[in-house]
Design a protein around this motif. Structure first.
Motif, mmCIF file in Angstrom:
data_model
loop_
_atom_site.group_PDB
_atom_site.id
_atom_site.type_symbol
_atom_site.label_atom_id
_atom_site.label_comp_id
_atom_site.label_asym_id
_atom_site.label_seq_id
_atom_site.Cartn_x
_atom_site.Cartn_y
_atom_site.Cartn_z
ATOM 1 N N UNK A 1 42.668 38.299 47.845
ATOM 2 C CA UNK A 1 43.495 38.256 46.636
ATOM 3 C C UNK A 1 43.865 36.819 46.289
ATOM 4 N N UNK A 2 44.126 36.009 47.319
ATOM 5 C CA UNK A 2 44.450 34.592 47.122
ATOM 6 C C UNK A 2 43.300 33.870 46.433
ATOM 7 N N UNK A 3 42.077 34.083 46.936
ATOM 8 C CA UNK A 3 40.899 33.434 46.353
ATOM 9 C C UNK A 3 40.635 33.932 44.933
ATOM 10 N N UNK A 4 40.807 35.222 44.727
ATOM 11 C CA UNK A 4 40.584 35.788 43.397
ATOM 12 C C UNK A 4 41.584 35.230 42.395
ATOM 13 N N UNK B 1 43.033 32.236 42.499
ATOM 14 C CA UNK B 1 42.638 30.870 42.169
ATOM 15 C C UNK B 1 41.487 30.858 41.171
ATOM 16 N N UNK B 2 40.513 31.762 41.387
ATOM 17 C CA UNK B 2 39.374 31.826 40.470
ATOM 18 C C UNK B 2 39.833 32.257 39.077
ATOM 19 N N UNK B 3 40.742 33.218 39.017
ATOM 20 C CA UNK B 3 41.217 33.705 37.723
ATOM 21 C C UNK B 3 41.971 32.613 36.975
ATOM 22 N N UNK C 1 52.657 34.838 40.760
ATOM 23 C CA UNK C 1 51.625 33.945 40.233
ATOM 24 C C UNK C 1 50.701 34.671 39.275
ATOM 25 N N UNK C 2 50.506 35.964 39.475
ATOM 26 C CA UNK C 2 49.700 36.720 38.519
ATOM 27 C C UNK C 2 50.351 36.695 37.138
ATOM 28 N N UNK D 1 40.421 21.060 39.686
ATOM 29 C CA UNK D 1 41.472 20.713 38.733
ATOM 30 C C UNK D 1 42.569 21.774 38.754
ATOM 31 N N UNK D 2 42.171 23.030 38.702
ATOM 32 C CA UNK D 2 43.150 24.107 38.641
ATOM 33 C C UNK D 2 43.922 24.237 39.952
#
Length: 239
Positions: free
Chosen positions: A115-118, A120-122, A221-222, A90-91
């Motif tokens: 960092x990209x994966x982190x 998305x998880x965040x 994005x952060x 969803x995110x």
């Protein structure tokens, strides 16, 4: 740019609005399927009906303990949402190109990819927390108005992508119309894919909100995640 101020009346918490409760009912629709034997066919409509009853019971029970133990209520709602919604998928849909495979493939270093994966998880965690907190509060404003799940139209698909229509009656005679877009996962359980309330496609609203915020923060994005709100009017959605 469309004026989305009135959308807040549909999805933001207020003492006079019960549609947030409807949204929680929507996001809870697959829970009942988990308790049914796989050999017994369960339609999307069956799941909606059964789970709506479960959510209404949570609302009723919470009236007696929420003031002294709100965390218990939030926890029970989070359990339902976690069963129903694939927050990672969803995110990613809400993030759009900022979480796409194409974007990932442009990254050169292992550190960039990590960092990209982190990120998305965040965002998935932030998105989930915001929905639970906002709509759980909205549930308490629901006062037991009538809810009807319409039978599927003749010839409507029963597999693949299925739309279930629900009417929610408030103070006015005309009901609110909610459409649940559902699809089975690999395990055969019905999972919510999107929600449309009175022609407002929430998935698209949140996608637009994310794009608008990404422009506001100049691609940081952060910063978008740090300032994210589930209120679709918060970032000036422009879909």
């Amino acid at each position: 740019m469309k004026d989305f101020r009135w959308v807040a009346d549909l999805v933001a918490y207020s003492a006079k609005t019960f549609l947030a409760a409807a949204i929680l009912c929507v996001w809870a629709v697959a829970v009942a399927a988990q308790d049914v034997e796989k050999a017994s066919p369960v339609s999307a409509n069956d799941v909606v009906k059964g789970t709506t009853e479960r959510v209404m019971k949570i609302i009723t029970d919470a009236q007696g303990y929420y003031e002294t133990d709100p965390d218990r209520f939030y926890y029970e709602i989070e359990l339902i949402l976690s069963d129903v919604v694939d927050f990672n998928s969803f995110s990613r849909g809400v993030m759009g190109p900022y979480a796409s495979k194409k974007q990932y493939m442009t990254l050169k270093t292992a550190a960039e990819k990590a960092a990209f994966k982190a990120r998305m998880k965040r965002f998935a965690d932030t998105f989930k927390d915001g929905l639970v907190q906002t709509y759980a509060k909205g549930l308490l404003a629901f006062n037991g108005n009538r809810i009807e799940v319409l039978p599927p139209a003749e010839g409507a698909p029963t597999e693949g992508s299925v739309t279930v229509i629900q009417h929610i009656y408030g103070d006015s005679e005309k009901p609110y119309v909610v459409q649940y877009k559902m699809r089975k996962n690999r395990a055969g359980d019905w999972k919510l894919r999107n929600v449309t309330i009175e022609a407002i496609n929430l998935g698209k609203v949140y996608q637009s909100q994310f794009r608008s915020a990404a422009r506001q923060y100049k691609g940081d994005i952060d910063a978008v995640i740090d300032n994210w709100s589930v209120d679709p009017t918060n970032k000036g959605a422009d879909a």
